[in-house]
Scaffold this motif. Structure first.
Motif, PDB file in Angstrom:
ATOM      1  N   ASP A 164      29.499  10.298   0.894  1.00  0.00           N
ATOM      2  CA  ASP A 164      30.526   9.577   0.148  1.00  0.00           C
ATOM      3  C   ASP A 164      30.404   9.840  -1.347  1.00  0.00           C
ATOM      4  O   ASP A 164      31.384   9.732  -2.086  1.00  0.00           O
ATOM      5  N   LEU A 165      29.181  10.170  -1.785  1.00  0.00           N
ATOM      6  CA  LEU A 165      28.957  10.501  -3.191  1.00  0.00           C
ATOM      7  C   LEU A 165      27.743  11.435  -3.271  1.00  0.00           C
ATOM      8  O   LEU A 165      26.702  11.148  -2.669  1.00  0.00           O
ATOM      9  N   GLU A 166      27.906  12.539  -4.006  1.00  0.00           N
ATOM     10  CA  GLU A 166      26.823  13.534  -4.144  1.00  0.00           C
ATOM     11  C   GLU A 166      25.996  13.258  -5.406  1.00  0.00           C
ATOM     12  O   GLU A 166      26.480  12.667  -6.381  1.00  0.00           O
ATOM     13  N   GLY A 167      24.756  13.726  -5.373  1.00  0.00           N
ATOM     14  CA  GLY A 167      23.858  13.529  -6.509  1.00  0.00           C
ATOM     15  C   GLY A 167      24.177  14.375  -7.721  1.00  0.00           C
ATOM     16  O   GLY A 167      23.581  14.197  -8.784  1.00  0.00           O
ATOM     17  N   GLU A 168      25.137  15.290  -7.577  1.00  0.00           N
ATOM     18  CA  GLU A 168      25.496  16.139  -8.723  1.00  0.00           C
ATOM     19  C   GLU A 168      26.110  15.333  -9.862  1.00  0.00           C
ATOM     20  O   GLU A 168      26.220  15.816 -10.990  1.00  0.00           O
ATOM     21  N   HIS A 169      26.481  14.092  -9.567  1.00  0.00           N
ATOM     22  CA  HIS A 169      27.068  13.238 -10.607  1.00  0.00           C
ATOM     23  C   HIS A 169      26.007  12.483 -11.408  1.00  0.00           C
ATOM     24  O   HIS A 169      26.353  11.763 -12.350  1.00  0.00           O
ATOM     25  N   VAL A 170      24.740  12.623 -11.030  1.00  0.00           N
ATOM     26  CA  VAL A 170      23.665  11.944 -11.761  1.00  0.00           C
ATOM     27  C   VAL A 170      23.403  12.681 -13.077  1.00  0.00           C
ATOM     28  O   VAL A 170      23.138  13.883 -13.085  1.00  0.00           O
ATOM     29  N   VAL A 171      23.483  11.979 -14.197  1.00  0.00           N
ATOM     30  CA  VAL A 171      23.205  12.596 -15.491  1.00  0.00           C
ATOM     31  C   VAL A 171      21.854  12.148 -16.048  1.00  0.00           C
ATOM     32  O   VAL A 171      21.294  12.795 -16.932  1.00  0.00           O
TER      33      VAL A 171
END
Length: 781
Positions: A193-200
């Protein structure tokens, strides 16, 4: 003024002086400019070496090296996604952040081929290797997936019926310290539902419940996460890293603002490592296919051995040159010193790393530098016997020796340049030092020694040159022994090739078939028998281990080669069994993929180098010379490596450097003989065989002298160096001996035979009057 500016100014000045020296014909001007150039180059190289130093490779300075292979990622349909150059660069960037977060470590990461990355970390303690290995292979692929609304009941029903739940998949729970899972598995959505690539940003924090990881999402991730949590209040959201569910908390309310928290009963270290991984996730999994660990003590010991053997061999070579050439030998040593200054200064200036293969290039450089001076001095002796004054003889000697020195060095340069561009790390070190060494050889032999001679002659301090005579000044019928040499030597080459199928896998080292190598030092005063070690390992279910005993300048050694996964176990078993007798155990794990690829790339580079040499000889010599040189070179390399394996060595990566050294020496030696044959064919008439015998006899002294100086260095390396040095020295010793006679009895015989059979080339005016009875190599005239 910074280093680049100083380098640019010095380089521009020295280059100007070099062109000025080459362009002027005025004797006094040439002498002065040559002196300034020599002093300038020497001073610049000393400054670079003293100020910048030379970086030591892991094999000399200690540390850890890993070669990793990127694995394809999987798309939503379960299909592998082909690797791209961008994926490799992304992986390199992530590895650098993980392994060197503060930028304070001397870390090297470099792509190797299309899907591999070389990682070198000098100065790493052996105790840190396990943690580094885990850090490298941690993908840290973060996903948020909703858990099935019926949770455990839906999972139990799926297992009972054996029917999958459409849109959902089973994933395991997190393991604790003892390897047990608090929750065996979860039924979660098949797609994230949400990937870790959005973690900054990710950072660990200590809460009353324990260590957690806080996450900061980018704007797109924040919106998706807010929409997801607001739409599924009351449901469980699984937090998944690398296919393992860390936790699955219940959503009590919508989570806005782009912040999230991961809990999972972490220790402080686990939380820190996971936070680092989540902040720097890999898009592609990695597999370590080669690992090498060298302790700083072992590297320092190798350096000390290299320095000791280097000094001993240098002193032997210097004494030989002084005894044989006397005062001229002293001048040759001045040229050799400048050559070595240029090698080490250039390596420091251009930040080259010194490795064991690099030492191989330096060894060949010393041999070529001595060879260039021997060529000049032998010519000088001939000119003085002809009745010329010392000054006139010197000019004629440099002029006549130039073509041989140039041809020998330019063909070796072909090999070095091609190897540098096509081969990988190990062979590149050899190519770099050899390339710089060729430049140093030309400078030392053709400029430095000439300038020194001119100063002494012009000052009337040198009026004659006294040289020891070992070989009488007469023509020997060398080619009458060609037939037995050709038959016997090619028979030896056939035996050398047969060694590999006869010995089977025992002839191939772990570099090419994969495995582990573990080294121990035997405690002083203790004795450990290899047979007892082998028997103990067999009793401990370690099959196929190959145990060797050797020694270096400071201790006796035990080396165990085993299967890839047995390396750590071998180290633990022997440390326990032979406590107090064996110490300093270190294990290198080598994947066969890297060794095989290195062998293939080196073979391609070697083949292209031979092609370049062949074309050069066809253009500037004749077709017969080109064919003979390549056949003799291949013959020398086959015998050198085959006999080394026959004498108990296993073919390893280090042998590649040794064979390259043999090839460089062999082609150098052959071309020196060919140059004199070519020269005499232009000026002599009569029997081609007689002309060739005269040419071979004229270069015989130089051939034996050069071989002797190289052999002295290698023999010292073999008897006083460590195990790796022995593996390196033995094939070179064999190659030099074989290469010395093959230049005369193999290469020259093939030239004679080709010319006599085909009737082509070889200066037709000489062939017209030659005896036509020669039918095969070495056949009597």
């Amino acid at each position: 003024m910074n280093t680049p500016q100083i380098t640019f100014i010095w380089g521009a000045v020295l280059l100007f002086l070099l062109f000025y020296y080459l362009g002027t014909t005025i004797h006094r001007t040439k002498k002065i400019i040559g002196t300034v150039l020599t002093i300038g180059v020497s001073a610049f190289c000393i400054w670079a070496f003293a100020g910048l130093g030379i970086k030591k490779g892991i094999d000399l300075g200690g540390g850890s090296s890993f070669t990793v292979q990127l694995q394809p990622s999987i798309d939503d349909k379960g299909q592998p996604v082909p690797l791209s150059p961008a994926a490799v660069q992304q992986a390199i960037g992530i590895l650098e952040k993980r392994l060197n977060p503060d930028g304070g470590k001397d870390l090297l990461t470099a792509p190797q081929g299309t899907d591999r990355i070389l990682i070198q970390m000098p100065g790493v303690h052996p105790d840190e290797v396990g943690k580094i290995r885990e850090t490298i292979q941690k993908v840290a692929h973060l996903e948020f997936r909703l858990v099935h609304p019926q949770g455990d009941s839906a999972l139990a029903q799926m297992k009972a019926t054996g029917q999958p739940v459409i849109g959902y998949t089973e994933l395991p729970g997190k393991k604790d310290k003892e390897g047990k899972r608090e929750v065996a598995s979860y039924l979660v959505k098949s797609r994230a539902d949400l990937e870790g690539e959005h973690v900054v940003q990710a950072w660990p924090a200590l809460n009353p419940e324990g260590w957690v990881i806080h996450l900061k999402l980018d704007s797109a991730g924040s919106k998706t996460f807010a929409d997801l949590t607001s739409a599924h209040i009351g449901e469980n959201l699984a937090i998944i890293v690398d296919g393992e569910v860390l936790s699955a908390p219940t959503l009590r309310s919508a989570i806005t603002g782009g912040n999230a928290e991961i809990s999972g009963k972490f220790t402080q270290e686990e939380a820190q490592e996971l936070a680092s991984g989540l902040e720097n996730p890999l898009k592609n999994p990695m597999k370590i296919i080669e690992e090498s660990n060298v302790s700083a003590a072992f590297g320092e010991q190798t350096i000390q051995q290299g320095i000791q053997t280097g000094w001993v061999s240098t002193i032997l070579v210097a004494l030989f040159m002084l005894i044989y050439y006397r005062f001229a030998g002293l001048i040759a040593l001045i040229g050799l010193v400048v050559c070595m200054l240029l090698v080490f200064g250039s390596m420091a200036l251009f930040n080259f790393t010194l490795t064991m293969p690099g030492i191989a290039g330096i060894v060949l450089t010393i041999g070529m530098a001595v060879d260039a001076n021997v060529l000049i001095y032998e010519r000088l002796r001939e000119e003085m016997v002809a009745g010329k004054t010392l000054g006139a003889a010197l000019e004629a000697a440099f002029e006549k020796a130039f073509s041989a020195i140039f041809d020998a060095n330019i063909t070796t340069l072909f090999s070095a340049v091609i190897l540098f561009y096509l081969a990988t790390g190990l062979v590149k070190g050899f190519a770099v030092t050899l390339t710089v060494g060729i430049v140093g050889t030309m400078l030392g032999a053709l400029i430095v020694t000439r300038v020194c001679f001119n100063w002494f002659i012009d000052a009337n301090l040198l009026k004659k040159i006294t040289v020891t005579h070992i070989i009488p000044n007469r023509t020997f019928d060398m080619l009458k022994w060609s037939k037995p040499f050709v038959i016997g030597s090619f028979g030896l080459a056939a035996v050398s090739l047969l060694v590999f199928p006869i010995k089977g896998k025992d002839s191939i080292g772990i570099d090419f078939r994969g495995g582990a190598i573990t080294r121990f030092e035997v405690t002083a005063g203790k004795t450990v028998e290899t047979e007892s070690v082998e028997n103990f390992l067999k009793e401990s279910n370690i099959q196929g281990a190959f145990v060797q005993a050797s020694s270096n300048a400071t201790a006796n050694l035990i080396t165990v080669r085993s299967e890839y996964d047995d390396g750590t176990k071998v180290k633990e078993l022997l440390e326990s069994k032979y406590k107090g007798e064996l110490s300093g155990g270190q294990t290198d794990r080598v994947g066969s993929i890297v060794g095989k690829e290195l062998a293939i790339r080196s073979s391609i580079a070697y083949g292209l180098a031979m092609l370049a040499i062949f074309i050069y000889l066809v253009v500037f010599y004749e077709f017969a010379f080109a064919v003979a040189a390549i056949v003799a070179l291949f013959h020398d390399c086959v015998i050198a490596i085959g006999l080394s394996v026959l004498f108990g060595q296993q073919l390893s990566v280090i042998h590649i450097g040794a064979i390259l050294t043999v090839a460089g020496y062999s082609i150098n030696d052959t071309i020196i003989v060919f140059d004199r044959i070519r020269e005499m064919l232009r000026t002599h008439r009569g029997s081609i065989r007689d002309i060739m015998n005269e040419a071979i006899s004229a270069t015989l002294s130089r051939t034996l002298l050069t071989s002797l100086t190289v052999l002295m260095s290698m023999i010292v390396l073999y008897f006083f160096g460590g195990p790796s040095m022995k593996e390196f020295a033995l094939p070179i010793i064999i190659g030099v001996v074989v290469g010395t006679y093959s230049s005369i009895y193999i290469a020259s015989s093939l030239v004679l035979w080709y010319g006599r059979v085909t009737g082509r080339g070889l200066q037709r005016h000489a062939l017209d009057d030659s005896d036509s009875s020669v039918k095969a190599p070495g056949a009597a005239a």
